[in-house]
Design an enzyme around this catalytic site. Structure first.
Site, short mmCIF file in Angstrom:
data_model
loop_
_atom_site.label_atom_id
_atom_site.label_comp_id
_atom_site.label_asym_id
_atom_site.label_seq_id
_atom_site.Cartn_x
_atom_site.Cartn_y
_atom_site.Cartn_z
N ASP A 73 0.85 -1.18 0.00
CA ASP A 73 0.00 0.00 0.00
C ASP A 73 0.89 1.23 0.00
OD1 ASP A 73 -2.45 -1.36 0.05
OD2 ASP A 73 -2.47 -1.45 2.23
N ASP A 127 -7.10 -1.36 -4.55
CA ASP A 127 -8.19 -1.14 -3.61
C ASP A 127 -9.23 -0.18 -4.19
OD1 ASP A 127 -6.85 -2.77 -1.78
OD2 ASP A 127 -5.91 -1.05 -0.76
#
Length: 163
Positions: free
Chosen positions: A119, A138
């Site tokens: 991330d 995401d």
């Protein structure tokens, strides 16, 4: 060619997710630097290793959790693909399904390669500092799920109008 939009949306979502992670985390050196301010405070790159699901749930750093999450994500992809292919989805619904599947498979590949999901996106605004990071995959998962919900009824209406 019936599901071409689904395939291409999934292909591009997967490719953009993986390319963005490589570019930001490895090429720009975020793994080493740990943070890069892009457009503070609105957009920042912050290095994150997500070993669980959203907001750190199931983040116990165990191999069992890793493989359960890989299995769960893969099962969700199979269920979404099966559901969409059994209907006569409108183009928007195919694209939504492709985005969801492409983003989910991007995160599966991360778990297979690294043991966690990379991330790097962090967004804050208006004096509220967001501590969470996420990735392009995401975003595609969220957009795909929202699109499936929004466009599912259009698919039903289209089937009812057909002779």
């Amino acid at each position: 060619m019936r599901f071409a939009f689904l395939f291409w949306a999934g292909f591009w979502a997967f490719l953009l997710d993986q390319a963005s992670k490589y570019l930001v985390v490895h090429w720009m050196g975020l793994a080493r630097l740990r943070s890069i301010d892009v457009l503070p405070p609105v957009l920042n790159f912050r290095y994150g290793e997500n070993r669980g699901i959203n907001f750190g749930l199931l983040d116990n750093n165990s191999d069992l959790a890793r493989w359960l999450l890989i299995g769960f994500s893969t099962a969700v992809c199979i269920v979404v693909l099966t559901w969409v292919m059994r209907t006569q989805p409108v183009r928007r619904m195919q694209i939504a399904a492709g985005l969801l599947v492409g983003g989910a498979l991007g995160n599966v590949v991360d778990r297979l390669l690294y043991g966690y999901v990379l991330d790097f996106l962090n967004m804050s605004c208006c004096g509220i500092e967001n501590p969470f990071v996420f990735n392009i995959g995401d975003v595609f998962i969220f957009l795909g799920a929202a699109g499936l919900i929004l466009f599912e009824n259009q698919s039903d209406r289209q089937r009812k109008k057909a002779p």
